[in-house]
Motif scaffolding. Structure first.
Motif, PDB file in Angstrom:
ATOM      1  N   GLY A   1     -19.055  -6.846  29.654  1.00 60.98           N
ATOM      2  CA  GLY A   1     -18.036  -7.502  28.843  1.00 60.98           C
ATOM      3  C   GLY A   1     -17.244  -6.511  28.010  1.00 60.98           C
ATOM      4  N   SER A   2     -17.923  -5.499  27.496  1.00 62.33           N
ATOM      5  CA  SER A   2     -17.248  -4.473  26.692  1.00 62.33           C
ATOM      6  C   SER A   2     -16.294  -3.650  27.541  1.00 62.33           C
ATOM      7  CB  SER A   2     -18.283  -3.555  26.048  1.00 62.33           C
ATOM      8  OG  SER A   2     -19.125  -4.288  25.206  1.00 62.33           O
ATOM      9  N   VAL A   3     -16.712  -3.326  28.756  1.00 59.44           N
ATOM     10  CA  VAL A   3     -15.826  -2.595  29.672  1.00 59.44           C
ATOM     11  C   VAL A   3     -14.594  -3.443  29.962  1.00 59.44           C
ATOM     12  CG1 VAL A   3     -15.600  -1.704  32.031  1.00 59.44           C
ATOM     13  CG2 VAL A   3     -17.644  -1.188  30.682  1.00 59.44           C
ATOM     14  N   ARG A   4     -14.791  -4.736  30.180  1.00 60.15           N
ATOM     15  CA  ARG A   4     -13.663  -5.629  30.444  1.00 60.15           C
ATOM     16  C   ARG A   4     -12.690  -5.638  29.268  1.00 60.15           C
ATOM     17  NH1 ARG A   4     -12.218 -10.194  28.465  1.00 60.15           N
ATOM     18  NH2 ARG A   4     -14.253 -10.669  27.629  1.00 60.15           N
TER      19      ARG A   4
ATOM     20  N   TYR B   1      -5.854 -20.053  37.472  1.00 56.81           N
ATOM     21  CA  TYR B   1      -6.779 -20.162  38.601  1.00 56.81           C
ATOM     22  C   TYR B   1      -8.114 -19.472  38.285  1.00 56.81           C
ATOM     23  CZ  TYR B   1      -3.382 -22.003  41.930  1.00 56.81           C
ATOM     24  OH  TYR B   1      -2.490 -22.798  42.597  1.00 56.81           O
ATOM     25  N   ILE B   2      -8.014 -18.277  37.767  1.00 58.04           N
ATOM     26  CA  ILE B   2      -9.215 -17.478  37.516  1.00 58.04           C
ATOM     27  C   ILE B   2     -10.030 -18.046  36.353  1.00 58.04           C
ATOM     28  CG2 ILE B   2      -9.989 -15.189  36.766  1.00 58.04           C
ATOM     29  CD1 ILE B   2      -7.605 -14.069  38.436  1.00 58.04           C
ATOM     30  N   SER B   3      -9.361 -18.562  35.341  1.00 52.20           N
ATOM     31  CA  SER B   3     -10.094 -19.093  34.184  1.00 52.20           C
ATOM     32  C   SER B   3     -10.930 -20.312  34.558  1.00 52.20           C
ATOM     33  CB  SER B   3      -9.141 -19.420  33.042  1.00 52.20           C
ATOM     34  OG  SER B   3      -8.311 -20.507  33.362  1.00 52.20           O
TER      35      SER B   3
ATOM     36  N   PHE C   1     -12.897  -8.804  38.872  1.00 51.34           N
ATOM     37  CA  PHE C   1     -14.336  -8.532  38.941  1.00 51.34           C
ATOM     38  C   PHE C   1     -14.943  -8.488  37.546  1.00 51.34           C
ATOM     39  CE2 PHE C   1     -17.725  -5.372  38.601  1.00 51.34           C
ATOM     40  CZ  PHE C   1     -18.690  -5.982  39.396  1.00 51.34           C
ATOM     41  N   LEU C   2     -14.311  -7.768  36.630  1.00 49.52           N
ATOM     42  CA  LEU C   2     -14.828  -7.688  35.262  1.00 49.52           C
ATOM     43  C   LEU C   2     -14.772  -9.048  34.570  1.00 49.52           C
ATOM     44  CD1 LEU C   2     -13.312  -4.298  34.037  1.00 49.52           C
ATOM     45  CD2 LEU C   2     -15.702  -4.777  34.610  1.00 49.52           C
ATOM     46  N   PHE C   3     -13.700  -9.785  34.840  1.00 49.07           N
ATOM     47  CA  PHE C   3     -13.551 -11.114  34.253  1.00 49.07           C
ATOM     48  C   PHE C   3     -14.699 -12.029  34.686  1.00 49.07           C
ATOM     49  CE2 PHE C   3     -11.936 -15.463  34.270  1.00 49.07           C
ATOM     50  CZ  PHE C   3     -11.398 -15.569  33.004  1.00 49.07           C
TER      51      PHE C   3
END
Length: 181
Positions: free
Chosen positions: A121-124, A6-8, A72-74
């Motif tokens: 992106g790095s945090v994710r 779903y998220i992708s 959220f990060l995604f």
């Protein structure tokens, strides 16, 4: 369907919009009368980066639990890069008379937005557990430093380094993904 599926879809839509925005400018960026090698290199590197990051989304299929912060990060990562594409490419690319002048007017904003998007992106990647602190310190931090340097002191050298970094990161990420199988 799983949470990831779903998220992708949402992430894929944002990456598709980013690539669509970049594609609308492609005929004008590479038009012989308007061609600027530096802008073309930055544009090409950013375009490659989007393709690679879209491909890398698949790596998050193994995330066992999805909480709001992971979601959220995604989503913040592709949205940050969409914002970069919005800054990089004009709404009316055919109206641009000189890509060199256009980039000079937006270079700080583009590089700064790129640094923030890359940082998110790095945090994710680190939050999900896809990476190690050693990779962050040796690889990610220098990339963020290059983007920040290009935002603070935009000139031919920092912008050339920005273009090389975009292309290099994309190539290294593809090699890394290929090695993982």
């Amino acid at each position: 369907m799983t949470h990831f599926e779903y998220i992708s879809i949402a992430g894929s839509i944002v990456y598709a919009l980013t690539l669509g925005r970049l594609m609308t400018a492609a005929p004008y960026v590479f038009k012989r009368t308007m061609f600027d090698p530096l802008f073309a290199a930055i544009y090409s590197g950013f375009f490659m980066l989007q393709l690679v990051l879209w491909w890398v989304l698949w790596g998050m299929r193994d995330v066992a639990e999805w909480d709001f912060f992971t979601y959220f990060l995604f989503m913040a990562t592709p949205l940050g890069y969409y914002l970069c594409a919005y800054v990089l490419v004009s709404d009316e690319p055919k109206a641009i008379e000189s890509w060199s002048e256009h980039y000079a007017s937006i270079s700080r904003l583009f590089a700064g937005t790129l640094a923030v998007a890359f940082m998110i992106g790095s945090v994710r990647v680190n939050y999900v557990g896809d990476s190690t602190p050693e990779i962050f310190l040796r690889f990610t931090l220098p990339v963020i430093a290059v983007f920040t340097m290009a935002a603070v002191r935009p000139n031919i050298y920092t912008n050339s380094l920005l273009a090389i970094t975009l292309l290099g990161f994309s190539i290294l990420r593809v090699i890394g993904e290929s090695a993982q199988g």
